[in-house]
Design a protein around this motif. Structure first.
Motif, PDB file in Angstrom:
ATOM      1  N   HIS A  50       1.065  -1.017  -0.017  1.00 35.02           N
ATOM      2  CA  HIS A  50      -0.025  -0.074  -0.058  1.00 35.02           C
ATOM      3  C   HIS A  50       0.866   1.202  -0.024  1.00 35.02           C
ATOM      4  O   HIS A  50       2.040   1.175   0.430  1.00 35.02           O
ATOM      5  CB  HIS A  50      -0.781   0.158   1.260  1.00 35.02           C
ATOM      6  CG  HIS A  50      -0.306  -0.347   2.501  1.00 35.02           C
ATOM      7  ND1 HIS A  50       0.293   0.628   3.117  1.00 35.02           N
ATOM      8  CD2 HIS A  50      -0.441  -1.539   3.180  1.00 35.02           C
ATOM      9  CE1 HIS A  50       0.954  -0.063   4.087  1.00 35.02           C
ATOM     10  NE2 HIS A  50       0.267  -1.381   4.479  1.00 35.02           N
ATOM     11  N   PRO A  51       0.377   2.291  -0.295  1.00 38.97           N
ATOM     12  CA  PRO A  51       1.137   3.628  -0.642  1.00 38.97           C
ATOM     13  C   PRO A  51       1.559   4.375   0.783  1.00 38.97           C
ATOM     14  O   PRO A  51       2.247   5.361   0.809  1.00 38.97           O
ATOM     15  CB  PRO A  51       0.303   4.673  -1.397  1.00 38.97           C
ATOM     16  CG  PRO A  51      -1.173   3.988  -0.813  1.00 38.97           C
ATOM     17  CD  PRO A  51      -0.909   2.675  -0.734  1.00 38.97           C
ATOM     18  N   HIS A  52       1.100   3.704   1.995  1.00 41.86           N
ATOM     19  CA  HIS A  52       1.318   4.350   3.210  1.00 41.86           C
ATOM     20  C   HIS A  52       2.753   3.860   3.999  1.00 41.86           C
ATOM     21  O   HIS A  52       3.281   2.502   3.767  1.00 41.86           O
ATOM     22  CB  HIS A  52       0.048   3.935   4.252  1.00 41.86           C
ATOM     23  CG  HIS A  52      -1.162   3.943   3.724  1.00 41.86           C
ATOM     24  ND1 HIS A  52      -1.776   3.113   2.878  1.00 41.86           N
ATOM     25  CD2 HIS A  52      -2.004   4.966   3.921  1.00 41.86           C
ATOM     26  CE1 HIS A  52      -2.977   3.438   2.583  1.00 41.86           C
ATOM     27  NE2 HIS A  52      -3.124   4.680   3.185  1.00 41.86           N
ATOM     28  N   GLU A  53       3.337   4.573   4.528  1.00 39.21           N
ATOM     29  CA  GLU A  53       4.250   4.204   5.451  1.00 39.21           C
ATOM     30  C   GLU A  53       3.739   3.498   6.602  1.00 39.21           C
ATOM     31  O   GLU A  53       2.563   3.836   7.260  1.00 39.21           O
ATOM     32  CB  GLU A  53       5.254   5.344   5.907  1.00 39.21           C
ATOM     33  CG  GLU A  53       6.053   5.747   4.942  1.00 39.21           C
ATOM     34  CD  GLU A  53       7.123   6.986   5.533  1.00 39.21           C
ATOM     35  OE1 GLU A  53       8.178   6.613   6.046  1.00 39.21           O
ATOM     36  OE2 GLU A  53       6.613   8.257   5.607  1.00 39.21           O
ATOM     37  N   GLN A  54       4.226   2.584   7.263  1.00 35.67           N
ATOM     38  CA  GLN A  54       3.823   1.585   8.268  1.00 35.67           C
ATOM     39  C   GLN A  54       4.846   1.183   9.382  1.00 35.67           C
ATOM     40  O   GLN A  54       5.794   0.755   8.850  1.00 35.67           O
ATOM     41  CB  GLN A  54       2.930   0.505   7.715  1.00 35.67           C
ATOM     42  CG  GLN A  54       2.462  -0.367   8.950  1.00 35.67           C
ATOM     43  CD  GLN A  54       1.833  -1.729   8.159  1.00 35.67           C
ATOM     44  OE1 GLN A  54       1.813  -1.761   7.251  1.00 35.67           O
ATOM     45  NE2 GLN A  54       1.407  -2.534   8.991  1.00 35.67           N
ATOM     46  N   ILE A  55       4.663   1.346  10.596  1.00 37.42           N
ATOM     47  CA  ILE A  55       5.462   0.817  11.628  1.00 37.42           C
ATOM     48  C   ILE A  55       4.599  -0.297  12.392  1.00 37.42           C
ATOM     49  O   ILE A  55       3.505   0.158  12.638  1.00 37.42           O
ATOM     50  CB  ILE A  55       5.976   1.964  12.687  1.00 37.42           C
ATOM     51  CG1 ILE A  55       7.081   2.737  11.782  1.00 37.42           C
ATOM     52  CG2 ILE A  55       6.381   1.479  13.817  1.00 37.42           C
ATOM     53  CD1 ILE A  55       7.384   3.906  12.797  1.00 37.42           C
ATOM     54  N   THR A  56       5.137  -1.250  12.685  1.00 39.83           N
ATOM     55  CA  THR A  56       4.507  -2.286  13.485  1.00 39.83           C
ATOM     56  C   THR A  56       5.179  -2.404  14.781  1.00 39.83           C
ATOM     57  O   THR A  56       6.322  -2.697  14.755  1.00 39.83           O
ATOM     58  CB  THR A  56       4.198  -3.537  12.800  1.00 39.83           C
ATOM     59  OG1 THR A  56       3.451  -3.459  11.383  1.00 39.83           O
ATOM     60  CG2 THR A  56       3.685  -4.744  13.643  1.00 39.83           C
ATOM     61  N   TYR A  57       4.571  -2.426  15.967  1.00 42.08           N
ATOM     62  CA  TYR A  57       5.199  -2.780  17.209  1.00 42.08           C
ATOM     63  C   TYR A  57       4.140  -3.955  17.735  1.00 42.08           C
ATOM     64  O   TYR A  57       3.232  -3.848  17.826  1.00 42.08           O
ATOM     65  CB  TYR A  57       4.788  -1.584  17.988  1.00 42.08           C
ATOM     66  CG  TYR A  57       5.327  -1.582  19.378  1.00 42.08           C
ATOM     67  CD1 TYR A  57       6.678  -1.664  19.857  1.00 42.08           C
ATOM     68  CD2 TYR A  57       4.435  -2.304  20.629  1.00 42.08           C
ATOM     69  CE1 TYR A  57       7.203  -1.761  21.206  1.00 42.08           C
ATOM     70  CE2 TYR A  57       5.080  -2.517  21.799  1.00 42.08           C
ATOM     71  CZ  TYR A  57       6.349  -2.403  21.936  1.00 42.08           C
ATOM     72  OH  TYR A  57       6.928  -2.517  23.399  1.00 42.08           O
ATOM     73  N   VAL A  58       5.213  -4.979  18.206  1.00 43.85           N
ATOM     74  CA  VAL A  58       4.764  -6.121  18.668  1.00 43.85           C
ATOM     75  C   VAL A  58       4.391  -5.967  20.203  1.00 43.85           C
ATOM     76  O   VAL A  58       5.237  -5.794  21.191  1.00 43.85           O
ATOM     77  CB  VAL A  58       5.482  -7.466  18.319  1.00 43.85           C
ATOM     78  CG1 VAL A  58       4.779  -8.755  18.861  1.00 43.85           C
ATOM     79  CG2 VAL A  58       5.830  -7.486  17.086  1.00 43.85           C
ATOM     80  N   ILE A  59       3.020  -6.126  20.373  1.00 45.43           N
ATOM     81  CA  ILE A  59       2.601  -5.995  22.053  1.00 45.43           C
ATOM     82  C   ILE A  59       2.657  -7.527  22.672  1.00 45.43           C
ATOM     83  O   ILE A  59       3.105  -7.399  23.896  1.00 45.43           O
ATOM     84  CB  ILE A  59       1.024  -5.474  22.168  1.00 45.43           C
ATOM     85  CG1 ILE A  59       0.978  -3.932  21.549  1.00 45.43           C
ATOM     86  CG2 ILE A  59       0.690  -5.385  23.400  1.00 45.43           C
ATOM     87  CD1 ILE A  59      -0.487  -3.427  21.449  1.00 45.43           C
ATOM     88  N   SER A  60       2.330  -8.399  21.903  1.00 43.44           N
ATOM     89  CA  SER A  60       2.113  -9.782  22.462  1.00 43.44           C
ATOM     90  C   SER A  60       2.301 -10.812  21.396  1.00 43.44           C
ATOM     91  O   SER A  60       1.970 -10.454  20.312  1.00 43.44           O
ATOM     92  CB  SER A  60       0.991  -9.920  23.346  1.00 43.44           C
ATOM     93  OG  SER A  60       0.017  -9.722  22.693  1.00 43.44           O
ATOM     94  N   GLY A  61       2.661 -12.078  21.437  1.00 37.02           N
ATOM     95  CA  GLY A  61       2.829 -12.994  20.620  1.00 37.02           C
ATOM     96  C   GLY A  61       3.876 -13.104  19.608  1.00 37.02           C
ATOM     97  O   GLY A  61       5.007 -12.477  20.364  1.00 37.02           O
ATOM     98  N   TYR A  81       9.712  -1.647  10.388  1.00 35.74           N
ATOM     99  CA  TYR A  81       9.153  -0.426   9.335  1.00 35.74           C
ATOM    100  C   TYR A  81       8.882  -0.963   7.879  1.00 35.74           C
ATOM    101  O   TYR A  81       9.862  -1.820   7.595  1.00 35.74           O
ATOM    102  CB  TYR A  81      10.220   0.467   9.436  1.00 35.74           C
ATOM    103  CG  TYR A  81      10.010   1.663   8.250  1.00 35.74           C
ATOM    104  CD1 TYR A  81       9.292   2.652   8.426  1.00 35.74           C
ATOM    105  CD2 TYR A  81      10.817   1.703   7.264  1.00 35.74           C
ATOM    106  CE1 TYR A  81       9.193   3.663   7.631  1.00 35.74           C
ATOM    107  CE2 TYR A  81      10.677   2.513   6.166  1.00 35.74           C
ATOM    108  CZ  TYR A  81       9.614   3.454   6.313  1.00 35.74           C
ATOM    109  OH  TYR A  81       9.548   4.432   5.452  1.00 35.74           O
ATOM    110  N   LYS A  82       7.894  -0.491   7.473  1.00 33.33           N
ATOM    111  CA  LYS A  82       7.473  -1.048   6.039  1.00 33.33           C
ATOM    112  C   LYS A  82       7.393   0.335   5.283  1.00 33.33           C
ATOM    113  O   LYS A  82       6.387   1.028   5.741  1.00 33.33           O
ATOM    114  CB  LYS A  82       6.273  -1.886   6.002  1.00 33.33           C
ATOM    115  CG  LYS A  82       6.287  -3.073   6.655  1.00 33.33           C
ATOM    116  CD  LYS A  82       5.192  -3.647   7.070  1.00 33.33           C
ATOM    117  CE  LYS A  82       5.385  -4.283   8.618  1.00 33.33           C
ATOM    118  NZ  LYS A  82       4.309  -4.140   9.396  1.00 33.33           N
ATOM    119  N   GLN A  83       8.287   0.633   4.153  1.00 34.61           N
ATOM    120  CA  GLN A  83       8.196   1.758   3.303  1.00 34.61           C
ATOM    121  C   GLN A  83       7.031   1.673   2.492  1.00 34.61           C
ATOM    122  O   GLN A  83       6.735   0.569   2.305  1.00 34.61           O
ATOM    123  CB  GLN A  83       9.549   2.015   2.843  1.00 34.61           C
ATOM    124  CG  GLN A  83       9.855   0.821   1.900  1.00 34.61           C
ATOM    125  CD  GLN A  83      10.977   0.010   2.410  1.00 34.61           C
ATOM    126  OE1 GLN A  83      10.929  -0.474   3.714  1.00 34.61           O
ATOM    127  NE2 GLN A  83      12.087  -0.527   1.734  1.00 34.61           N
TER     128      GLN A  83
END
Length: 110
Positions: A50-61, A81-83
């Protein structure tokens, strides 16, 4: 868009995206969005971009992420981080929750 500064948890509804994945949009405005994503063990978030920048933080799992040509096994406290426009996806190895931050916001999630 009218600026909203407070997003009470009780007003944010879980959306069933199917296949063991649910998400709840938290705070957002035109330029940024925070989304809580819940996975059941074995759930697959198919490869997509997708055209969005995205950061994913793992809370659990525990998750296996594919980001571009790389694969990462991540758990609580890790982040990615996903450009824009990079192909990415995930498989949930142990049930858990992610916090995704997008910029700009995901219109398709509202």
């Amino acid at each position: 868009m009218t600026v909203k500064n407070f997003f009470p948890a009780g007003e944010n509804k879980l959306f069933d995206a199917g296949g063991g994945l649910t998400r709840k949009v938290a705070a957002y405005n035109d330029n940024v969005m925070c989304v809580e994503v819940h996975f059941e063990t074995g759930t697959v978030a198919a490869l997509h971009s997708h055209p969005h920048e995205q950061i994913t933080y793992v809370i659990s799992g525990k998750f296996e992420f594919k980001v571009g040509d790389d694969t990462y096994v991540v758990s609580a406290g890790d982040s990615l981080y996903k450009q824009p426009n990079i192909v990415h996806g995930a498989t949930c190895l142990e049930a858990g929750t992610l916090l995704d931050i997008f910029t700009p916001h995901r219109e398709d999630f509202i």
